[in-house]
Design a protein around this motif. Structure first.
Motif, PDB file in Angstrom:
ATOM      1  N   THR A  75      40.484  50.591  47.174  1.00  0.00           N
ATOM      2  CA  THR A  75      41.142  49.521  47.929  1.00  0.00           C
ATOM      3  C   THR A  75      40.139  48.596  48.612  1.00  0.00           C
ATOM      4  O   THR A  75      40.501  47.495  49.026  1.00  0.00           O
ATOM      5  CB  THR A  75      42.091  50.116  48.985  1.00  0.00           C
ATOM      6  N   SER A  76      38.891  49.036  48.725  1.00  0.00           N
ATOM      7  CA  SER A  76      37.862  48.191  49.321  1.00  0.00           C
ATOM      8  C   SER A  76      37.135  47.347  48.279  1.00  0.00           C
ATOM      9  O   SER A  76      36.746  46.203  48.554  1.00  0.00           O
ATOM     10  CB  SER A  76      36.839  49.048  50.072  1.00  0.00           C
ATOM     11  N   LEU A  77      36.944  47.903  47.076  1.00  0.00           N
ATOM     12  CA  LEU A  77      36.118  47.242  46.073  1.00  0.00           C
ATOM     13  C   LEU A  77      36.901  46.392  45.084  1.00  0.00           C
ATOM     14  O   LEU A  77      36.388  45.386  44.596  1.00  0.00           O
ATOM     15  CB  LEU A  77      35.311  48.291  45.296  1.00  0.00           C
ATOM     16  N   ASP A  78      38.137  46.792  44.771  1.00  0.00           N
ATOM     17  CA  ASP A  78      38.862  46.102  43.704  1.00  0.00           C
ATOM     18  C   ASP A  78      39.653  44.916  44.258  1.00  0.00           C
ATOM     19  O   ASP A  78      40.462  45.074  45.180  1.00  0.00           O
ATOM     20  CB  ASP A  78      39.823  47.071  43.013  1.00  0.00           C
ATOM     21  N   PRO A  79      39.442  43.717  43.710  1.00  0.00           N
ATOM     22  CA  PRO A  79      40.171  42.523  44.198  1.00  0.00           C
ATOM     23  C   PRO A  79      41.670  42.605  43.941  1.00  0.00           C
ATOM     24  O   PRO A  79      42.448  41.925  44.620  1.00  0.00           O
ATOM     25  CB  PRO A  79      39.542  41.374  43.393  1.00  0.00           C
ATOM     26  N   GLY A  80      42.081  43.423  42.979  1.00  0.00           N
ATOM     27  CA  GLY A  80      43.509  43.540  42.685  1.00  0.00           C
ATOM     28  C   GLY A  80      44.284  44.341  43.709  1.00  0.00           C
ATOM     29  O   GLY A  80      45.521  44.377  43.651  1.00  0.00           O
ATOM     30  N   ARG A  82      44.359  43.939  47.153  1.00  0.00           N
ATOM     31  CA  ARG A  82      44.152  43.246  48.423  1.00  0.00           C
ATOM     32  C   ARG A  82      45.456  43.057  49.197  1.00  0.00           C
ATOM     33  O   ARG A  82      45.459  42.471  50.272  1.00  0.00           O
ATOM     34  CB  ARG A  82      43.519  41.871  48.173  1.00  0.00           C
ATOM     35  N   ALA A 326      43.114  49.781  38.783  1.00  0.00           N
ATOM     36  CA  ALA A 326      41.927  49.504  39.602  1.00  0.00           C
ATOM     37  C   ALA A 326      40.855  50.555  39.375  1.00  0.00           C
ATOM     38  O   ALA A 326      39.660  50.241  39.338  1.00  0.00           O
ATOM     39  CB  ALA A 326      42.314  49.460  41.084  1.00  0.00           C
ATOM     40  N   ARG A 329      39.142  49.615  36.201  1.00  0.00           N
ATOM     41  CA  ARG A 329      38.300  48.428  36.371  1.00  0.00           C
ATOM     42  C   ARG A 329      37.020  48.755  37.131  1.00  0.00           C
ATOM     43  O   ARG A 329      35.919  48.337  36.742  1.00  0.00           O
ATOM     44  CB  ARG A 329      39.086  47.330  37.114  1.00  0.00           C
ATOM     45  N   GLN A 333      33.286  48.595  35.619  1.00  0.00           N
ATOM     46  CA  GLN A 333      32.337  47.681  36.261  1.00  0.00           C
ATOM     47  C   GLN A 333      31.078  48.405  36.684  1.00  0.00           C
ATOM     48  O   GLN A 333      29.959  47.945  36.465  1.00  0.00           O
ATOM     49  CB  GLN A 333      33.000  47.022  37.481  1.00  0.00           C
TER      50      GLN A 333
END
Length: 340
Positions: A75-80, A82, A326, A329, A333
């Motif tokens: 929840t901190s790293l993935d932009p999806g 937010r 997420a 992803r 990444q």
């Protein structure tokens, strides 16, 4: 209260071995908290199972840390991820990590080194953090239910109402609201005189087992604890039930079956966590001096101190396509970053 009530010191730095475990050394007739040492007697009624329980609880503790840390990172790293829902999910995972770090290590020490003494300040701090985490989790679950209500019943105004500033304000309030309440009840309880055995028939310092060692009139304390518990738990439960009742009405009015399924699926995980948390904590804290045996209280307490923190990441991730996406992803990444 006197200022000295915040300072505890041990009566003995090296407690004598307890043989048998239940035969804890007696205190004087009226011992204050700063004059004694506590001994946690968790699962002393099944000594042969202690090694196996230690392995199981260690595995649960590691899984709890792994799962909740993964939720925090995703929840901190993935932009999806937010959306406000995931911001509150991250806060819930952090609360579960703090809760587990407060309870599990002491539980493992109790199982592997039975009879080891515990300084009163350590017991008081554990009680303080247990109460704080329970209150924070209760409030976070309420805020998450309100967030789902707004998303489903007020979709056109959701983005305006749930601003980033409001989300951070709500999260901060959930973290800090339990501090004064926990501090008051911890100091109040540790100002009572204790008598009888020094053994606490539990695996953590909690209000019910500590009350059983107090040799004073605790009726005012118990009444206050029940009132505080009702405000902290019954009121949030009422708000959660109200939110989900209105959500159910709104869902039933949706013309599309796929829309109804999507709306309910976003709430299912949260409902499961709510039921697990409130059913178990209510049994313990709504009746500080209940008729339940110490052994049964230990088993019930395991539900919200060990089981729920371990299951929460699984419940939210297995039923949430966005979290699973997420995870893929972020993994790809990070793998691509380290590929030469």
């Amino acid at each position: 209260m006197s200022g000295s009530s915040l300072v505890f010191s041990s009566a003995a730095s090296n407690p004598e071995p307890m043989t048998p475990l239940w035969a804890a050394r007696p205190w004087t007739n009226h011992s204050r908290a700063h004059e004694l040492e506590f001994v946690l007697l968790g699962f002393a009624h099944v000594p042969s199972l202690r090694p196996m329980l230690a392995v199981l609880f260690l595995a649960a503790f590691l899984l709890t840390l792994l799962g909740n840390t993964l939720i925090v990172l995703l929840t901190s790293l993935d932009p999806g991820l937010r959306a406000p829902m995931y911001l509150f999910l991250r806060q819930l995972a952090l609360v579960e990590i703090c809760f587990s770090l407060d309870v599990a290590p002491r539980l493992l020490v109790t199982l592997l080194r039975p009879g080891r003494g515990m300084y009163p300040i350590s017991c008081a701090l554990q009680l303080f953090f247990v109460l704080s985490c329970v209150i924070s989790e209760s409030l976070l679950l309420t805020v998450m239910a309100w967030d789902r209500f707004l998303a489903i019943c007020r979709p056109l105004h959701y983005g305006t109402i749930m601003s980033l500033r409001l989300c951070h304000l709500l999260a901060t309030t959930c973290w800090l609201a339990g501090v004064p309440v926990s501090l008051v009840f911890t100091i109040w309880l540790f100002n009572f005189p204790f008598c009888g055995s020094q053994g606490i028939r539990h695996y953590l310092c909690d209000i019910p087992p500590l009350l059983s060692l107090v040799c004073a009139d605790t009726r005012v304390f118990e009444a206050s604890a029940i009132v505080a518990t009702m405000l902290i738990m019954i009121v949030p439960v009422s708000l959660i039930v109200t939110s989900y009742t209105r959500i159910l009405v709104a869902v039933l009015r949706m013309p599309s079956a796929s829309g109804r399924h999507k709306a309910l699926s976003t709430c299912a995980s949260h409902l499961v966590v709510v039921i697990l948390f409130y059913c178990t904590t209510g049994i313990i804290h709504l009746r500080p001096k209940s008729s339940y045996s110490p052994e049964s209280k230990q088993v019930v307490s395991l539900s919200y101190t060990m089981l729920t923190p371990m299951l929460n990441p699984l419940i939210y991730s297995l039923r949430n396509k966005e979290v699973k996406a997420a995870l893929v992803r972020v993994f790809i990444q990070r793998r691509g970053t380290f590929t030469p």
